[in-house]
Design an enzyme around this catalytic site. Structure first.
Site, mmCIF file in Angstrom:
data_model
loop_
_atom_site.group_PDB
_atom_site.id
_atom_site.type_symbol
_atom_site.label_atom_id
_atom_site.label_comp_id
_atom_site.label_asym_id
_atom_site.label_seq_id
_atom_site.Cartn_x
_atom_site.Cartn_y
_atom_site.Cartn_z
ATOM 1 N N LYS A 29 0.711 -1.393 0.051
ATOM 2 C CA LYS A 29 0.195 -0.115 0.036
ATOM 3 C C LYS A 29 0.406 1.110 0.075
ATOM 4 O O LYS A 29 0.208 2.130 -0.382
ATOM 5 C CB LYS A 29 -1.126 -0.311 0.671
HETATM 6 C C1 LIG Z 1 -4.591 -5.241 1.355
HETATM 7 C C2 LIG Z 1 -3.673 -5.890 0.473
HETATM 8 C C3 LIG Z 1 -4.164 -6.717 0.235
HETATM 9 C C4 LIG Z 1 -5.257 -6.696 -0.926
HETATM 10 O O1 LIG Z 1 -4.820 -5.860 -1.716
HETATM 11 P P1 LIG Z 1 -6.905 -4.916 -2.865
HETATM 12 O O2 LIG Z 1 -6.237 -4.318 -3.443
HETATM 13 O O3 LIG Z 1 -7.396 -4.829 -1.646
HETATM 14 O O4 LIG Z 1 -6.661 -6.584 -3.049
HETATM 15 C C5 LIG Z 1 -3.711 -8.203 0.473
HETATM 16 N N1 LIG Z 1 -2.671 -7.604 0.923
HETATM 17 C C6 LIG Z 1 -1.750 -6.853 1.505
HETATM 18 C C7 LIG Z 1 -0.648 -7.007 2.497
HETATM 19 C C8 LIG Z 1 -2.239 -5.768 1.611
HETATM 20 O O5 LIG Z 1 -1.661 -5.149 2.892
#
Ligand SMILES: *Cc1c(COP(=O)(O)O)cnc(C)c1O
Length: 465
Positions: free
Chosen positions: A112
């Site tokens: 993120k």
């Molecule tokens: C947010 C997240 C996901 C999922 O990603 P999306 O874009 O919501 O599908 C997977 N793994 C981790 C570690 C995350 O922080």
């Protein structure tokens, strides 16, 4: 570039406007009116670019009208300079035809950061230029909150309020949020669960009258288009490293809200050869069931070892549905209205379109732990539980085994010490040096009752001047 809503009736917006909003006024999500695309010879040239230069090449058309080329490059350079690996998104080979794309070298150790570090800087630049201030409000069960705070902590024009369920996020995740402090940062521990936090955020976006005049809320969850946009880049980066445009790769993506994998879909539409996109889910398998049966049915949330994928519906799936239904906003508005009242089935045509690009695989907690320990035994590489789900799903793709597979490693294993402990690998994951002091730093958060009036009062009393 103009942006249109998936439900067809909200006004068309510029990039700047899209960045500063949440949902479209018709309840839809914003998507680009058209996508830029790259020719084979352009891709050949792009193959030699480093991450920040590639990001500039890919993102410039999306921000047209809001950022000049040089300004964008300097924002991107600054953004990815804070990552702790000089390749930004390194590829690591784990087996014949199996790679992981490490997306956890940012400040909070999850993918993120790729989007939220950029989003914070784009917002800051625009707000300074306009002489405006905004309020970020978001709910988190873990990774989004810390990445959002880390992305916006130096922005004077943004007050940020992140709600998390009190005593229901892991200690590492909580400390990653609460040890970041400053006059504009507010961690609110709500005496409720994640759904309560999310409901409060949604209601606050719908009625923003609790904010003083001139302030409005900006969304930092993946309904914000800028987040999706930033994630397109690393698909190109990995694909080009593995032989694009002359060789296609397949990608396995640990999926929750469908934001990350949707960026891979966009990369393929922009010219990157993508052989398959694997939706890897945990027991919260709404998308896996949809792909296998065509039924889109909500389920009750289950808590798993991969908490950042614990969702009951995937909000970004609507962005894909819009394309699956030939960009017919009216059809999507009708479907989503029906979905509000209960389960729906997608048309045969839409499902056939989806299956051309997407496959899916579900991995439960026991399989997640088995994958972590097998990979550790065979290679000495430690996967976090989310990435392990992606990797197990990639290994399950027997018919496409001749392709290079790229699993997106979405988090660093040190974020999930409990799961690593349960995998009994005989090792622990160490936090990278810049976070080594995490357990000694002071925490800052306020515990609030599960009451929207109390939360909104707190917010209006704590806004910066
Ligand atoms: C947010 C997240 C996901 C999922 O990603 P999306 O874009 O919501 O599908 C997977 N793994 C981790 C570690 C995350 O922080």
């Amino acid at each position: 570039m103009r942006y249109i809503s998936t439900r067809g009736t909200a006004p068309t917006l510029s990039f700047e406007e899209v960045l500063l909003t949440g949902l479209a006024s018709d309840g839809g999500l914003y998507v680009p009116e058209s996508l830029p695309s790259f020719t084979v010879s352009e891709l050949e040239e792009m193959a030699s670019l480093d991450y920040p230069s590639l990001a500039h090449r890919i993102l410039l058309p999306f921000v047209e009208g809001a950022f000049e080329s040089e300004e964008l490059q300097s924002i991107i350079d600054e953004t990815y300079a804070v990552f702790r690996h000089s390749a930004v998104a390194p590829l690591v080979q784990l087996d014949h035809n199996q790679w992981v794309l490490e997306l956890f070298h940012g400040p909070t150790l999850a993918f993120k950061d790729f989007a939220l570090q950029l989003l914070g800087r784009l917002l800051d630049t625009i707000l300074k230029r306009r002489g405006e201030k905004v309020v970020i409000m978001g709910a988190t069960s873990g990774d989004t909150g810390s990445a959002a705070i880390a992305g916006c902590q130096r922005c004077d024009n943004i007050d940020i309020f992140i709600l998390h369920p009190h005593q229901r996020v892991s200690e590492v995740q909580r400390r990653q949020m609460t040890t970041l402090s400053g006059p504009t940062i507010h961690n609110l521990a709500l005496e409720g669960n994640f759904d309560d936090c999310q409901a409060m955020v949604k209601a606050s976006f719908r009625d923003q009258s609790f904010l003083p005049d001139g302030r409005s809320l900006v969304a930092v969850n993946s309904i914000n288009w800028a987040r999706i946009m930033a994630q397109i880049v690393y698909y190109f980066y990995a694909g080009l490293a593995l032989g694009a445009p002359h060789r296609a790769a397949a990608y396995s993506v640990p999926t929750g809200n469908f934001g990350d994998i949707f960026a891979g879909y966009l990369a393929s539409k922009m010219g990157l050869p993508v052989a398959q996109l694997m939706i890897a889910t945990n027991r919260n398998d709404v998308l896996h069931r949809l792909l296998t049966s065509g039924d889109y049915a909500r389920q009750t949330l289950e808590h798993t070892l991969s908490p950042s994928m614990d969702i009951s519906v995937s909000s970004n799936f609507e962005r894909l549905m819009f394309d699956l239904y030939d960009r017919d906003g009216g059809a999507i508005a009708d479907l989503m209205a029906a979905f509000d009242d209960g389960d729906i089935a997608l048309s045969e045509g839409a499902m056939a379109n989806a299956r051309m690009m997407f496959a899916s695989h579900r991995v439960d907690d026991a399989q997640t732990l088995a994958c972590i320990s097998e990979v550790w035994d065979k290679t000495g590489y430690l996967l976090d539980p989310h990435s392990a789900i992606g990797y197990a799903a990639a290994l399950s793709a027997k018919e496409k085994a001749e392709l290079p597979w790229v699993t997106l490693a979405t988090a660093h294993p040190a974020k999930f010490p409990d799961a690593i402990g349960q995998a009994s690998v005989g090792t622990t994951a160490h936090l990278p040096l810049h976070l080594a002091g995490l357990f000694e730093l002071d925490e800052h958060f306020d515990v609030l009752t599960n009451d929207i009036a109390a939360v909104q009062r707190f917010m209006s009393e704590h806004l910066g001047a």
